[in-house]
Design a protein around this motif. Structure first.
Motif, PDB file in Angstrom:
ATOM      1  N   ARG A 200      17.723 -17.333 -16.574  1.00 49.77           N
ATOM      2  CA  ARG A 200      17.555 -16.593 -15.324  1.00 49.77           C
ATOM      3  C   ARG A 200      18.423 -17.216 -14.241  1.00 49.77           C
ATOM      4  NH1 ARG A 200      13.487 -18.448 -11.633  1.00 49.77           N
ATOM      5  NH2 ARG A 200      12.504 -20.408 -12.259  1.00 49.77           N
ATOM      6  N   GLY A 204      16.690 -15.785  -8.928  1.00 50.57           N
ATOM      7  CA  GLY A 204      16.342 -14.459  -9.426  1.00 50.57           C
ATOM      8  C   GLY A 204      14.914 -14.375  -9.932  1.00 50.57           C
ATOM      9  N   ARG A 205      14.413 -13.157 -10.016  1.00 50.34           N
ATOM     10  CA  ARG A 205      13.052 -12.929 -10.502  1.00 50.34           C
ATOM     11  C   ARG A 205      13.003 -12.580 -11.988  1.00 50.34           C
ATOM     12  NH1 ARG A 205      10.149  -9.355  -5.654  1.00 50.34           N
ATOM     13  NH2 ARG A 205      10.441 -10.907  -3.983  1.00 50.34           N
ATOM     14  N   THR A 206      14.170 -12.271 -12.561  1.00 47.30           N
ATOM     15  CA  THR A 206      14.198 -11.931 -13.980  1.00 47.30           C
ATOM     16  C   THR A 206      13.942 -13.177 -14.819  1.00 47.30           C
ATOM     17  OG1 THR A 206      15.821 -10.200 -13.556  1.00 47.30           O
ATOM     18  CG2 THR A 206      15.574 -10.929 -15.831  1.00 47.30           C
ATOM     19  N   TYR A 244       7.103 -18.556 -18.740  1.00 46.31           N
ATOM     20  CA  TYR A 244       7.502 -19.765 -18.007  1.00 46.31           C
ATOM     21  C   TYR A 244       6.762 -20.962 -18.590  1.00 46.31           C
ATOM     22  CZ  TYR A 244       7.822 -23.242 -14.315  1.00 46.31           C
ATOM     23  OH  TYR A 244       8.036 -24.402 -13.621  1.00 46.31           O
ATOM     24  N   SER A 274      11.366 -25.185 -11.623  1.00 46.31           N
ATOM     25  CA  SER A 274      10.915 -24.169 -10.665  1.00 46.31           C
ATOM     26  C   SER A 274      11.859 -24.165  -9.471  1.00 46.31           C
ATOM     27  CB  SER A 274       9.474 -24.456 -10.230  1.00 46.31           C
ATOM     28  OG  SER A 274       9.043 -23.488  -9.324  1.00 46.31           O
ATOM     29  N   GLY A 276      12.372 -21.882  -7.361  1.00 49.35           N
ATOM     30  CA  GLY A 276      11.755 -21.330  -6.163  1.00 49.35           C
ATOM     31  C   GLY A 276      10.985 -22.388  -5.390  1.00 49.35           C
TER      32      GLY A 276
END
Length: 301
Positions: A200, A204-206, A244, A274, A276
Motif C-alpha cells: 500500500r 493510502g487507504r488501500t 493488517y 502504521s 498513519g
C-alpha cells in the motif's frame, strides 16, 4: 419525336425499377455463429471433451458471453481449458452457476474476426473454450448453447445477432466395465504459480494486496483458498486484500482444480508499519517544537 418519347419512357421505367430494387432489396446482416462440438457417441464413465467456438462471419468482435446447457442427469461438469482459447481476458471463467448451466464471459482487446488454420484455410471458427465432463448415465442427451451475447469491435459495443448450434450425444455402457468411476482420472495438480504482493502507498487507504493466478491444463482452476498465519483458510479471488498485521506471518494460497487436486504456494509477509500513526506523531512533535520556539522567542523579546 415518337421514338424519342419511347426511349424516354423506357429510361424512366428503368430508373423506377432500379430505385425499387435499391429501396426494397433485403439487407443481408451477418450473424455470429456459436457452435458446440463433441464426439456424438461415447461411453459412460469417460471424460467428455466439448469444444465451444465462434464464427464472427466477417465481423470483428471483442466480447463474448454465453451459457452452455447440458443434462446434469447424464453429465457432470469437470472443468475447462483455455490453453487454445482466443479469449485472453476472462471476465467470468466457465463455471456451473446452476445445475446443467455453465456461464462464462470474456473480452478480446483489439478484436478478432477469424482464426487462421494453415491446415484448413476454410476454417473460420475461433476457439472459445474447451469444456470437460464426466459421463455418468447411459442415454441420449444434447449439449446446447443458451442465451448468448457477442459485441462488435466498433468502439461502441454494438451487439451483433447470434445463431447457435447443438450437439447430440449418445452415452453407452461398455459390457464388463464399471460405469460409476471415470476411466481417465485427473490426478495432476495445478502448475506452480507465483504470489505477488502489492504494498500500500505511504498514506493510502488501500490495503496490501496478494495477486496470484494458477494454470491447470487438465481442467482449469475451480477455486482458490487463502490462509493467513494460523487462521483458517477462506475462499478468495485474485487480487485479495491482506489483513493488517504488526508482525510477520506466512501467507498460503491453495489452488484447487475441478478434480480436487491442489497446488499450495507460500510467501513470508513482513509486519506493516502504521504510517498513519507515525504521521500523526510527527505532526504533533512538529507542533510542540513550533510552540516552544514561539514561546521562547516571545519571552526573549
Amino acid at each position: 419525336m415518337h421514338n424519342k418519347l419511347i426511349i424516354f419512357i423506357k429510361r424512366l421505367f428503368f430508373i423506377q425499377v432500379l430505385l425499387c430494387a435499391v429501396i426494397f432489396h433485403p439487407v443481408l446482416v451477418d450473424a455470429a455463429v456459436l457452435t458446440v462440438e463433441t464426439q456424438p457417441k461415447q461411453n459412460v464413465g469417460e471424460r467428455i471433451v466439448v469444444d465451444v467456438a465462434i464464427d464472427p462471419e466477417r465481423e470483428s468482435i471483442n466480447s463474448i458471453e454465453s451459457n452452455i446447457l447440458f443434462s446434469s442427469e447424464h453429465l457432470t461438469f469437470n472443468g475447462f481449458s483455455a490453453t487454445l482459447s482466443s479469449i485472453p481476458i476472462w471476465v467470468e471463467e466457465p463455471k456451473e452457476v446452476s445445475p446443467g448451466r455453465i456461464h462464462f464471459s470474456g473480452v478480446i482487446p483489439g478484436g478478432i474476426d477469424r482464426s487462421y488454420d494453415p491446415l484448413n484455410t476454410m476454417n473460420k471458427k475461433i476457439p472459445v473454450v474447451r469444456l470437460f465432463f464426466i459421463s455418468k448415465k447411459a442415454g441420449t442427451t444434447t449439449l446446447r448453447i443458451g442465451e448468448s451475447s457477442v459485441l462488435r469491435n466498433d468502439g461502441k459495443g454494438t451487439a451483433t445477432s447470434v445463431t447457435t448450434s447443438s450437439a447430440p450425444l449418445t452415452l453407452s455402457v461398455v459390457a464388463g466395465r464399471e460405469p460409476t468411476a471415470p476411466l481417465l482420472q485427473d490426478i495432476t495438480p495445478p502448475e506452480p504459480f507465483t504470489i505477488t504482493i502489492i504494498e500500500r502507498s505511504l498514506f493510502g487507504r488501500t490495503p496490501r494486496l496478494a495477486v496470484f493466478s494458477a494454470n491447470d491444463t487438465e481442467g482449469g482452476i475451480e477455486r482458490y483458498e487463502m490462509k493467513v498465519g494460523n487462521l483458517d483458510a477462506v475462499v478468495v479471488t485474485s487480487p485479495s486484500a491482506l489483513p493488517y498485521r504488526l508482525f510477520s506471518y506466512i501467507l498460503t494460497i491453495r489452488a484447487y482444480d475441478f478434480s480436487g487436486n491442489v497446488r499450495e504456494q507460500q510467501v513470508s509477509i513482513s509486519g506493516e508499519k502504521s504510517y498513519g500513526l507515525w504521521g500523526i506523531v510527527a505532526i504533533l512533535i512538529a507542533l510542540i517544537v513550533m510552540i516552544r520556539y514561539r514561546v521562547r522567542r516571545s519571552t526573549t523579546i
